[in-house]
Design an enzyme around this catalytic site. Structure first.
Site, PDB file in Angstrom:
ATOM      1  N   HIS A 289       0.834  -1.210   0.000  1.00 23.47           N
ATOM      2  CA  HIS A 289       0.000   0.000   0.000  1.00 23.47           C
ATOM      3  C   HIS A 289       0.864   1.254   0.000  1.00 23.47           C
ATOM      4  O   HIS A 289       0.603   2.204  -0.752  1.00 23.47           O
ATOM      5  CB  HIS A 289      -0.917   0.001   1.219  1.00 23.47           C
ATOM      6  N   GLU A 290       1.900   1.257   0.839  1.00 29.38           N
ATOM      7  CA  GLU A 290       2.778   2.429   0.886  1.00 29.38           C
ATOM      8  C   GLU A 290       3.526   2.589  -0.433  1.00 29.38           C
ATOM      9  O   GLU A 290       3.785   3.705  -0.877  1.00 29.38           O
ATOM     10  CB  GLU A 290       3.761   2.315   2.052  1.00 29.38           C
TER      11      GLU A 290
ATOM     12  N   HIS B 137       1.680   4.662  -2.878  1.00 29.01           N
ATOM     13  CA  HIS B 137       1.881   6.112  -2.825  1.00 29.01           C
ATOM     14  C   HIS B 137       3.117   6.520  -3.621  1.00 29.01           C
ATOM     15  O   HIS B 137       3.132   7.581  -4.262  1.00 29.01           O
ATOM     16  CB  HIS B 137       2.022   6.576  -1.375  1.00 29.01           C
TER      17      HIS B 137
ATOM     18  N   HIS C 138       3.211   9.032  -6.768  1.00 32.89           N
ATOM     19  CA  HIS C 138       4.166  10.148  -6.853  1.00 32.89           C
ATOM     20  C   HIS C 138       4.893  10.123  -8.188  1.00 32.89           C
ATOM     21  O   HIS C 138       5.055  11.159  -8.851  1.00 32.89           O
ATOM     22  CB  HIS C 138       5.165  10.041  -5.704  1.00 32.89           C
TER      23      HIS C 138
END
Length: 231
Positions: A101-102, A105, A109
């Site tokens: 999940h991280e 991000h 980006h």
């Protein structure tokens, strides 16, 4: 103006607190449950993150360990993925899906995902709004100055908008994570079901936080209306 010792709008704060506590308990319970389920592929959180980044063609993001539980986050300014103690070295389904999940991000980006860009832009205004809205609003109540009341509401509204924009960012990161984990065989079919439950529970904390803030904003509006009637 509402009395200092009796504020019927406090029920809105209480309702928001209950929602937040329920969501927090839910994510901790779900994470704990799937932390006990070993990932069949044997990936640790750190290894899974490295693999997801590789699959996504991202080679300039560092992976670091950070103290705590569920303190995982991606820092876009430093291009660093920080995984908590409960994720970094664990080979559980929960650890793998949180790490992925991280990574979602980091992928956002890299691709310039609109809502993430907007959220990053709103950070300074949201920080100022959340820290100064109440002092300004209370000053408006004390001195019966409507411009201060409106300014306080506006500033708190900026924090609410930030939380609203955060929702698609979090849901999208989870969707990206699940697609990669499933599409590349990093998790099996039964493990994907567990991963979705973990990420869904985590997403509910953001939903509850937004709901709580909206209730708080409603409270400010009600208090400001009461102050006007007392003028």
């Amino acid at each position: 103006m509402y009395g200092w010792y009796y504020d019927p709008t406090f029920i809105l704060v209480f309702a928001g607190l209950i929602l937040t506590l329920i969501a927090s308990a839910g994510v901790k319970s779900t994470f704990a449950r799937y932390s006990r389920v070993r990932c069949m592929s044997g990936y640790t959180g750190a290894q899974a993150a490295q693999e997801v980044l590789r699959i996504s063609g991202i080679y300039d993001v560092r992976i670091e360990r950070v103290a705590g539980e569920l303190t995982d986050h991606y820092d876009p300014r430093a291009k660093v993925l920080r995984l908590s103690d409960s994720t970094y070295g664990s080979n559980s389904v929960a650890a793998v899906c949180v790490a992925a999940h991280e990574c979602g991000h980091a992928i956002q980006h890299q691709k310039g995902y609109g809502p993430l860009v907007l959220r990053s832009t709103l950070v300074p205004a949201a920080n100022i709004g959340s820290s100064l809205s109440w002092p300004i609003f209370v000053a408006g109540l004390i001195f019966s100055m409507r411009p201060l009341l409106m300014l306080g509401i506006l500033m708190f509204g900026l924090a609410v908008i930030f939380q609203l924009v955060t929702l698609p960012v979090e849901f999208n990161a989870s969707s990206r994570a699940i697609r990669i984990l499933e599409g590349n065989g990093m998790l099996g079919e039964s493990e994907i079901t567990g991963a979705k439950k973990v990420l869904r529970a985590a997403a509910m904390t953001y939903v509850a936080s937004l709901a709580s803030s909206i209730l708080q904003l409603l409270r400010l509006v009600i208090l400001a209306g009461g102050n006007r009637r007392d003028d």
